[in-house]
Design a protein around this motif. Structure first.
Motif, PDB file in Angstrom:
ATOM      1  N   LYS A   3       0.356  -0.920  -0.133  1.00  0.00           N
ATOM      2  CA  LYS A   3       0.083   0.445  -0.163  1.00  0.00           C
ATOM      3  C   LYS A   3       1.166   1.202  -0.170  1.00  0.00           C
ATOM      4  O   LYS A   3       0.966   1.755  -0.445  1.00  0.00           O
ATOM      5  CB  LYS A   3      -1.096   0.027   1.644  1.00  0.00           C
ATOM      6  CG  LYS A   3      -2.157  -0.594   1.002  1.00  0.00           C
ATOM      7  CD  LYS A   3      -2.981  -0.563   2.453  1.00  0.00           C
ATOM      8  CE  LYS A   3      -3.959  -2.440   1.833  1.00  0.00           C
ATOM      9  NZ  LYS A   3      -4.659  -1.494   3.207  1.00  0.00           N
ATOM     10  N   ILE A   6       1.985   2.176  -3.227  1.00  0.00           N
ATOM     11  CA  ILE A   6       0.806   2.300  -4.611  1.00  0.00           C
ATOM     12  C   ILE A   6       1.035   3.695  -3.902  1.00  0.00           C
ATOM     13  O   ILE A   6       0.690   4.783  -4.616  1.00  0.00           O
ATOM     14  CB  ILE A   6      -0.205   1.334  -4.427  1.00  0.00           C
ATOM     15  CG1 ILE A   6      -0.103   0.363  -4.586  1.00  0.00           C
ATOM     16  CG2 ILE A   6      -1.733   2.276  -5.027  1.00  0.00           C
ATOM     17  CD1 ILE A   6      -1.014  -0.713  -4.745  1.00  0.00           C
ATOM     18  N   ILE A   7       0.707   3.924  -2.672  1.00  0.00           N
ATOM     19  CA  ILE A   7       0.193   5.312  -2.150  1.00  0.00           C
ATOM     20  C   ILE A   7       1.563   6.457  -2.634  1.00  0.00           C
ATOM     21  O   ILE A   7       1.639   7.258  -3.430  1.00  0.00           O
ATOM     22  CB  ILE A   7       0.396   5.657  -0.623  1.00  0.00           C
ATOM     23  CG1 ILE A   7      -1.543   4.806   0.294  1.00  0.00           C
ATOM     24  CG2 ILE A   7       0.073   7.102  -0.223  1.00  0.00           C
ATOM     25  CD1 ILE A   7      -0.940   5.002   0.878  1.00  0.00           C
ATOM     26  N   THR A  10       1.170   7.211  -6.935  1.00  0.00           N
ATOM     27  CA  THR A  10       0.390   7.711  -7.241  1.00  0.00           C
ATOM     28  C   THR A  10       0.314   9.335  -6.759  1.00  0.00           C
ATOM     29  O   THR A  10      -0.157  10.368  -7.431  1.00  0.00           O
ATOM     30  CB  THR A  10      -1.586   7.404  -6.278  1.00  0.00           C
ATOM     31  OG1 THR A  10      -1.383   6.272  -5.939  1.00  0.00           O
ATOM     32  CG2 THR A  10      -2.151   8.006  -6.472  1.00  0.00           C
ATOM     33  N   LEU A  13       2.921  10.422  -9.240  1.00  0.00           N
ATOM     34  CA  LEU A  13       1.437  10.445 -10.417  1.00  0.00           C
ATOM     35  C   LEU A  13       1.628  11.867 -10.262  1.00  0.00           C
ATOM     36  O   LEU A  13       1.537  13.015 -11.499  1.00  0.00           O
ATOM     37  CB  LEU A  13       1.601   9.002 -10.813  1.00  0.00           C
ATOM     38  CG  LEU A  13       0.174   9.389 -12.126  1.00  0.00           C
ATOM     39  CD1 LEU A  13       1.583   9.623 -13.646  1.00  0.00           C
ATOM     40  CD2 LEU A  13      -0.370   8.081 -12.444  1.00  0.00           C
ATOM     41  N   ALA A  14       1.091  11.967  -9.917  1.00  0.00           N
ATOM     42  CA  ALA A  14       0.056  13.291  -9.163  1.00  0.00           C
ATOM     43  C   ALA A  14       0.174  14.219  -9.563  1.00  0.00           C
ATOM     44  O   ALA A  14       0.319  15.476 -10.230  1.00  0.00           O
ATOM     45  CB  ALA A  14      -0.460  13.470  -7.852  1.00  0.00           C
TER      46      ALA A  14
END
Length: 56
Positions: A3, A6-7, A10, A13-14
């Motif tokens: 997790k 993944i965080i 993310t 990517l943002a």
């Protein structure tokens, strides 16, 4: 642990998507500004004062 990866992915990517892009830079200042003498004519300086005592 998965997790967290993944965080982080993310968030990165943002950040890349929202970061500075050439399109956003060109959209920020659409009004041209005066540069390099476009804002008017520059007059020459006044002549120097005459020397005292007739130049001697």
């Amino acid at each position: 642990m998965k997790k967290i990866h993944i965080i982080l992915f993310t968030v990165l990517l943002a950040m890349v998507i929202v970061s500075c892009t050439p399109q956003s830079l060109s959209d920020q200042n659409p009004i041209p500004q005066a540069c390099c003498g476009d804002d008017g004519e520059i007059t020459p300086p006044p002549p120097p004062p005459p020397p005292p005592n007739g130049g001697n």
